[in-house]
Design an enzyme around this catalytic site. Structure first.
Site, PDB file in Angstrom:
ATOM      1  N   SER A 144       0.846  -1.202   0.000  1.00  0.00           N
ATOM      2  CA  SER A 144       0.000   0.000   0.000  1.00  0.00           C
ATOM      3  C   SER A 144       0.876   1.245   0.000  1.00  0.00           C
ATOM      4  CB  SER A 144      -0.876   0.005   1.253  1.00  0.00           C
ATOM      5  OG  SER A 144      -1.501   1.266   1.400  1.00  0.00           O
ATOM      6  N   TYR A 157      -1.213  -0.957  10.432  1.00  0.00           N
ATOM      7  CA  TYR A 157      -1.409  -1.393   9.040  1.00  0.00           C
ATOM      8  C   TYR A 157      -0.233  -0.934   8.181  1.00  0.00           C
ATOM      9  CZ  TYR A 157      -3.626  -1.550   4.381  1.00  0.00           C
ATOM     10  OH  TYR A 157      -3.908  -1.788   3.060  1.00  0.00           O
TER      11      TYR A 157
HETATM   12  N1  NAP Z   1      -8.802  -0.888  -0.353  1.00  0.00           N
HETATM   13  C1  NAP Z   1      -7.787  -0.055  -0.371  1.00  0.00           C
HETATM   14  O1  NAP Z   1      -7.966   1.180  -0.372  1.00  0.00           O
HETATM   15  C2  NAP Z   1      -6.377  -0.581  -0.438  1.00  0.00           C
HETATM   16  C3  NAP Z   1      -5.351   0.338  -0.701  1.00  0.00           C
HETATM   17  C4  NAP Z   1      -4.034  -0.134  -0.777  1.00  0.00           C
HETATM   18  C5  NAP Z   1      -3.774  -1.475  -0.590  1.00  0.00           C
HETATM   19  N2  NAP Z   1      -4.799  -2.346  -0.324  1.00  0.00           N
HETATM   20  C6  NAP Z   1      -4.453  -3.750  -0.150  1.00  0.00           C
HETATM   21  O2  NAP Z   1      -5.079  -4.484  -1.191  1.00  0.00           O
HETATM   22  C7  NAP Z   1      -5.330  -5.829  -0.730  1.00  0.00           C
HETATM   23  C8  NAP Z   1      -6.792  -6.174  -0.960  1.00  0.00           C
HETATM   24  O3  NAP Z   1      -7.583  -5.253  -0.230  1.00  0.00           O
HETATM   25  P1  NAP Z   1      -9.138  -5.013  -0.520  1.00  0.00           P
HETATM   26  O4  NAP Z   1      -9.386  -3.568  -0.381  1.00  0.00           O
HETATM   27  O5  NAP Z   1      -9.534  -5.734  -1.754  1.00  0.00           O
HETATM   28  O6  NAP Z   1      -9.726  -5.699   0.806  1.00  0.00           O
HETATM   29  P2  NAP Z   1     -11.054  -6.532   1.085  1.00  0.00           P
HETATM   30  O7  NAP Z   1     -12.123  -6.203   0.105  1.00  0.00           O
HETATM   31  O8  NAP Z   1     -11.311  -6.359   2.541  1.00  0.00           O
HETATM   32  O9  NAP Z   1     -10.566  -8.030   0.792  1.00  0.00           O
HETATM   33  C9  NAP Z   1      -9.609  -8.657   1.601  1.00  0.00           C
HETATM   34  C10 NAP Z   1      -9.513 -10.109   1.212  1.00  0.00           C
HETATM   35  O10 NAP Z   1      -8.614 -10.752   2.111  1.00  0.00           O
HETATM   36  C11 NAP Z   1      -9.322 -11.809   2.772  1.00  0.00           C
HETATM   37  N3  NAP Z   1      -8.822 -11.975   4.123  1.00  0.00           N
HETATM   38  C12 NAP Z   1      -8.812 -11.073   5.144  1.00  0.00           C
HETATM   39  N4  NAP Z   1      -8.333 -11.646   6.250  1.00  0.00           N
HETATM   40  C13 NAP Z   1      -8.014 -12.930   5.930  1.00  0.00           C
HETATM   41  C14 NAP Z   1      -7.496 -14.030   6.651  1.00  0.00           C
HETATM   42  N5  NAP Z   1      -7.207 -13.955   7.964  1.00  0.00           N
HETATM   43  N6  NAP Z   1      -7.305 -15.207   6.006  1.00  0.00           N
HETATM   44  C15 NAP Z   1      -7.608 -15.311   4.693  1.00  0.00           C
HETATM   45  N7  NAP Z   1      -8.117 -14.314   3.952  1.00  0.00           N
HETATM   46  C16 NAP Z   1      -8.319 -13.131   4.573  1.00  0.00           C
HETATM   47  C17 NAP Z   1     -10.796 -11.386   2.730  1.00  0.00           C
HETATM   48  O11 NAP Z   1     -11.697 -12.466   2.866  1.00  0.00           O
HETATM   49  P3  NAP Z   1     -12.279 -12.935   4.326  1.00  0.00           P
HETATM   50  O12 NAP Z   1     -12.547 -11.695   5.105  1.00  0.00           O
HETATM   51  O13 NAP Z   1     -13.485 -13.749   4.018  1.00  0.00           O
HETATM   52  O14 NAP Z   1     -11.182 -13.755   4.925  1.00  0.00           O
HETATM   53  C18 NAP Z   1     -10.851 -10.832   1.319  1.00  0.00           C
HETATM   54  O15 NAP Z   1     -10.897 -11.875   0.360  1.00  0.00           O
HETATM   55  C19 NAP Z   1      -4.912  -5.844   0.737  1.00  0.00           C
HETATM   56  O16 NAP Z   1      -3.603  -6.352   0.850  1.00  0.00           O
HETATM   57  C20 NAP Z   1      -4.941  -4.379   1.128  1.00  0.00           C
HETATM   58  O17 NAP Z   1      -4.093  -4.110   2.214  1.00  0.00           O
HETATM   59  C21 NAP Z   1      -6.097  -1.912  -0.238  1.00  0.00           C
END
Ligand code: NAP
Length: 247
Positions: A144, A157
């Site tokens: 991120s 985070y």
């Molecule tokens: N959204 C943003 O603004 C943003 C910005 C920069 C980087 N990111 C990064 O992008 C990536 C994806 O984020 P997103 O926004 O798509 O998040 P999201 O919609 O919350 O999805 C997160 C995914 O990870 C899974 N997950 C969470 N905890 C887990 C665990 N303990 N074991 C297995 N799976 C787990 C969730 O499924 P379950 O909850 O069912 O386990 C879901 O499939 C992450 O690494 C995040 O840090 C996000």
């Protein structure tokens, strides 16, 4: 192709592939003809629908990344179902929405375990098996821009994402070109994780972004695909995808 190049990945494991960016990555790789394995704690209807569409190319299941034994059993089943894994996308993570002084030690530990320790344990297991089979491979860590710029409410985070960026660089050196390791650092995009951001904060991010729009998963997906499939000699890098918002 030069014999020392790392070939494109053909069987890719995506953690957190059930929704958000992870689901978009899984969908894209399946469309590109790859074999993909995806897990999350909960299997979503979207992932199930992809499984019905690509029965021979997608293997998925409910696994908590913090349960190392379950993760390792999943990896072994993927190998017998789809073939040896030569690509890993560490995407699963949990967010944070609490000032550091209000974040309990248990919550701190959970964020660090989920976003840093567990992905490193999974990476170790996958790499060991890759190398034991004489395979070359590719790793993409989803980090991120929080690792590069400060944001209130995201102290732990950000620490985990900075940790993964640092691990990416050292992995790239340690693996001596047999496995290419890179990170993709997206800016904020709409997902369950970022749902805590209010409209005012989103508007502020857009105003600070030279390209004038918020990052979307579709902006990030081609970069992940490139790192998994293309011969670019990019290794040990963190590629920000945020429209220069953080510059
Ligand atoms: N959204 C943003 O603004 C943003 C910005 C920069 C980087 N990111 C990064 O992008 C990536 C994806 O984020 P997103 O926004 O798509 O998040 P999201 O919609 O919350 O999805 C997160 C995914 O990870 C899974 N997950 C969470 N905890 C887990 C665990 N303990 N074991 C297995 N799976 C787990 C969730 O499924 P379950 O909850 O069912 O386990 C879901 O499939 C992450 O690494 C995040 O840090 C996000």
């Amino acid at each position: 192709m030069k014999s020392d190049l790392v070939p494109p990945a053909s069987v890719v494991l995506v953690s957190g592939g059930s929704r958000g960016l992870g689901l978009a990555i899984v969908t894209d790789l399946l469309t590109a003809g790859l074999k993909v394995a995806a897990f999350a704690r909960t299997v979503t209807p979207e992932l199930t629908a992809l499984g019905e569409k690509y029965p021979d190319h997608l293997y998925y299941g409910a696994v908590d990344v913090n349960d190392a034994e379950a993760g390792q059993a999943f990896v072994r089943t993927v190998e017998t179902t789809l073939g040896p894994i030569d690509g890993l996308v560490n995407n699963a993570a949990i967010g944070q929405d609490s000032l550091h002084v209000h974040t309990s030690p248990d919550q701190l530990a959970r964020i660090i375990q989920t976003n840093l320790t567990s992905p490193l344990i999974l990476t170790r297991f996958v790499i060991r098996r890759m190398l034991a089979k004489g395979l070359k491979g590719r790793i993409v860590n989803v980090t991120s821009i929080c690792a590069q710029r400060g944001f209130p409410g995201l102290v732990a985070y950000s620490a985990t994402k900075g940790g993964m960026d640092a691990a990416t660089r050292s992995l790239a050196r340690e693996l001596g070109g047999r496995v290419l390791a890179n990170a993709v650092a997206p800016g904020f995009f709409a997902s369950e994780m970022s749902a805590v951001l209010g409209q005012t904060q989103l508007d502020q991010i857009v105003r600070r972004t030279p390209t004038g729009h918020l990052t979307e998963p579709d902006d990030v997906v081609p970069v992940v695909r490139m790192l998994l499939l293309e011969n670019t000699n990019v290794n040990g890098q963190v590629l920000a995808v945020d429209g220069a918002a953080s510059i």
